[in-house]
Enzyme design. Sequence first.
Site, PDB file in Angstrom:
ATOM      1  N   THR A   1       7.727  -7.224   8.447  1.00 18.37           N
ATOM      2  CA  THR A   1       7.903  -8.546   8.992  1.00 18.37           C
ATOM      3  C   THR A   1       9.594  -8.408   8.682  1.00 18.37           C
ATOM      4  O   THR A   1      10.466  -8.892   9.928  1.00 18.37           O
ATOM      5  CB  THR A   1       8.360  -9.682   7.958  1.00 18.37           C
ATOM      6  OG1 THR A   1       6.925 -10.357   7.420  1.00 18.37           O
ATOM      7  CG2 THR A   1       8.843 -10.820   8.043  1.00 18.37           C
ATOM      8  N   THR A   2      10.415  -7.522   8.511  1.00 18.50           N
ATOM      9  CA  THR A   2      11.768  -7.303   8.086  1.00 18.50           C
ATOM     10  C   THR A   2      11.872  -6.820   9.929  1.00 18.50           C
ATOM     11  O   THR A   2      13.162  -6.510  10.733  1.00 18.50           O
ATOM     12  CB  THR A   2      12.815  -6.145   7.027  1.00 18.50           C
ATOM     13  OG1 THR A   2      12.110  -7.012   6.314  1.00 18.50           O
ATOM     14  CG2 THR A   2      13.850  -5.765   7.717  1.00 18.50           C
TER      15      THR A   2
ATOM     16  N   SER B   1       6.026  -3.734   2.444  1.00 16.86           N
ATOM     17  CA  SER B   1       6.361  -2.327   3.527  1.00 16.86           C
ATOM     18  C   SER B   1       6.775  -2.571   4.253  1.00 16.86           C
ATOM     19  O   SER B   1       7.105  -1.337   4.535  1.00 16.86           O
ATOM     20  CB  SER B   1       4.731  -1.969   3.848  1.00 16.86           C
ATOM     21  OG  SER B   1       4.840  -2.980   5.040  1.00 16.86           O
ATOM     22  N   GLY B   2       7.812  -3.739   4.908  1.00 14.44           N
ATOM     23  CA  GLY B   2       8.707  -3.865   6.021  1.00 14.44           C
ATOM     24  C   GLY B   2       8.118  -4.535   7.329  1.00 14.44           C
ATOM     25  O   GLY B   2       8.932  -4.136   8.376  1.00 14.44           O
TER      26      GLY B   2
ATOM     27  N   GLU C   1       1.890 -11.855  11.822  1.00 17.28           N
ATOM     28  CA  GLU C   1       0.267 -12.325  10.798  1.00 17.28           C
ATOM     29  C   GLU C   1      -0.011 -12.999  11.835  1.00 17.28           C
ATOM     30  O   GLU C   1      -0.427 -14.518  11.577  1.00 17.28           O
ATOM     31  CB  GLU C   1       0.778 -12.687   9.226  1.00 17.28           C
ATOM     32  CG  GLU C   1       0.932 -11.115   8.774  1.00 17.28           C
ATOM     33  CD  GLU C   1       1.047 -11.257   7.726  1.00 17.28           C
ATOM     34  OE1 GLU C   1       0.119 -11.923   6.621  1.00 17.28           O
ATOM     35  OE2 GLU C   1       2.314 -10.169   6.564  1.00 17.28           O
TER      36      GLU C   1
HETATM   37  N1  LIG Z   1      15.546 -12.019   2.865  1.00 13.59           N
HETATM   38  C1  LIG Z   1      14.968 -11.492   1.809  1.00 13.59           C
HETATM   39  N2  LIG Z   1      16.334 -10.923   0.805  1.00 13.59           N
HETATM   40  C2  LIG Z   1      15.414  -9.608  -0.848  1.00 13.59           C
HETATM   41  N3  LIG Z   1      14.625  -8.652   0.183  1.00 13.59           N
HETATM   42  C3  LIG Z   1      14.056  -9.525   0.836  1.00 13.59           C
HETATM   43  C4  LIG Z   1      14.281 -10.236   2.041  1.00 13.59           C
HETATM   44  N4  LIG Z   1      12.701 -10.552   2.567  1.00 13.59           N
HETATM   45  C5  LIG Z   1      12.789  -9.204   2.451  1.00 13.59           C
HETATM   46  N5  LIG Z   1      12.942  -8.638   1.030  1.00 13.59           N
HETATM   47  C6  LIG Z   1      12.311  -6.876   0.830  1.00 13.59           C
HETATM   48  O1  LIG Z   1      12.143  -6.148   1.646  1.00 13.59           O
HETATM   49  C7  LIG Z   1      11.718  -5.423   1.539  1.00 13.59           C
HETATM   50  C8  LIG Z   1      10.116  -5.495   3.037  1.00 13.59           C
HETATM   51  O2  LIG Z   1       9.829  -6.930   3.526  1.00 13.59           O
HETATM   52  P1  LIG Z   1       8.808  -7.452   4.608  1.00 13.59           P
HETATM   53  O3  LIG Z   1       9.264  -8.660   3.817  1.00 13.59           O
HETATM   54  O4  LIG Z   1      10.192  -6.975   5.980  1.00 13.59           O
HETATM   55  O5  LIG Z   1       7.512  -7.021   4.237  1.00 13.59           O
HETATM   56  P2  LIG Z   1       5.748  -7.438   4.925  1.00 13.59           P
HETATM   57  O6  LIG Z   1       5.779  -6.178   5.006  1.00 13.59           O
HETATM   58  O7  LIG Z   1       5.806  -7.689   6.193  1.00 13.59           O
HETATM   59  O8  LIG Z   1       5.212  -7.906   3.416  1.00 13.59           O
HETATM   60  P3  LIG Z   1       4.218  -9.315   3.477  1.00 13.59           P
HETATM   61  O9  LIG Z   1       3.216  -8.491   3.485  1.00 13.59           O
HETATM   62  O10 LIG Z   1       4.044  -9.365   2.086  1.00 13.59           O
HETATM   63  O11 LIG Z   1       4.256  -9.960   4.312  1.00 13.59           O
HETATM   64  C9  LIG Z   1      10.301  -6.332   0.190  1.00 13.59           C
HETATM   65  O12 LIG Z   1      10.732  -4.971  -0.835  1.00 13.59           O
HETATM   66  C10 LIG Z   1      10.827  -7.355   0.512  1.00 13.59           C
HETATM   67  O13 LIG Z   1      10.944  -8.063  -1.429  1.00 13.59           O
HETATM   68 MG   LIG Z   2       5.231 -10.354   6.379  1.00  8.64          MG
END
Ligand SMILES: Nc1ncnc2c1ncn2[C@@H]1O[C@H](COP(=O)(O)OP(=O)(O)OP(=O)(O)O)[C@@H](O)[C@H]1O
Ligand SMILES: [Mg+2]
Length: 233
Positions: free
Chosen positions: A41-42, A38-39, A157
């Site tokens: 970590t980003t 969902s984004g 996390e």
């Molecule tokens: N290095 C990367 N290269 C390409 N796509 C990425 C990369 N990192 C994340 N994504 C994509 O960006 C979107 C958001 O990912 P993110 O890791 O931010 O989500 P998250 O909420 O932290 O997930 P999780 O709960 O699994 O940790 C996802 O569609 C993921 O596949």
């Molecule tokens: Mg994450």
Amino acid sequence: MLEIIDLTFYYGNIKALDRVTFKIKDGSFVLIVGANASGKTTLLKILCGLLPIQKGKIMFDKKELSQNDLRYLCGYVFHNPLNQIVGTTVEEDIAFGLENIGMERNRMIKEVEKTLKSFGLYELKEKDPATLSAGQLQKLATASVTVLKPKYLFLDEPTSMLDEQDSKQIKQCLKDLNDSGITILVSTHDLEQFLDTSNWIIHLNNGKIDFEGEIKEFLEKDFPDVERPGCFN
Ligand SMILES: Nc1ncnc2c1ncn2[C@@H]1O[C@H](COP(=O)(O)OP(=O)(O)OP(=O)(O)O)[C@@H](O)[C@H]1O
Ligand SMILES: [Mg+2]
């Protein structure tokens, strides 16, 4: 206050964040929740200057911040703390960031000692980080970031790899840091863990914020990706 305005982020063609807008009040303890991908970590990585600001703005006291400004203002603890351990001993790992900013040696020794004690790591100071337990590693990673005195601390996390006892300790650490004035943002899949430490929550859905507010209010709604804590069922 940190103000995040219309933050949009792409990895190639994948839109990971979509016009994310919210404010982080000084002194608050904020949770970021949402399904996998969902984004979360980003968002945290942009806020601490690890990923660039592609679109949108981040403001601090009405001043727009660059990626580099964010690196100084904000600290980040990775999901897997091993990703950020650089020292060959616990003590060295905590000292590393201070050496990097060129802190004078006597002052550095004092700061490292103070941090070792406040995180309960003093007895382990000569240990190789590779020999620590998951909980001790999480504490070390948090200590090594906190020693640099960031105004904002973001953790991805922090309890997901820990058992109940270690989770409790880390939560207490974070609570103490928050009480000492550091603003904290934690991403988590385990809401129940943080019910007694935090009050404000942001829910991400496919890169967009679809809820921001008090946890009590959040729990009255039904988000399919969020496991409702036992006491609310
Ligand atoms: N290095 C990367 N290269 C390409 N796509 C990425 C990369 N990192 C994340 N994504 C994509 O960006 C979107 C958001 O990912 P993110 O890791 O931010 O989500 P998250 O909420 O932290 O997930 P999780 O709960 O699994 O940790 C996802 O569609 C993921 O596949
Ligand atoms: Mg994450």
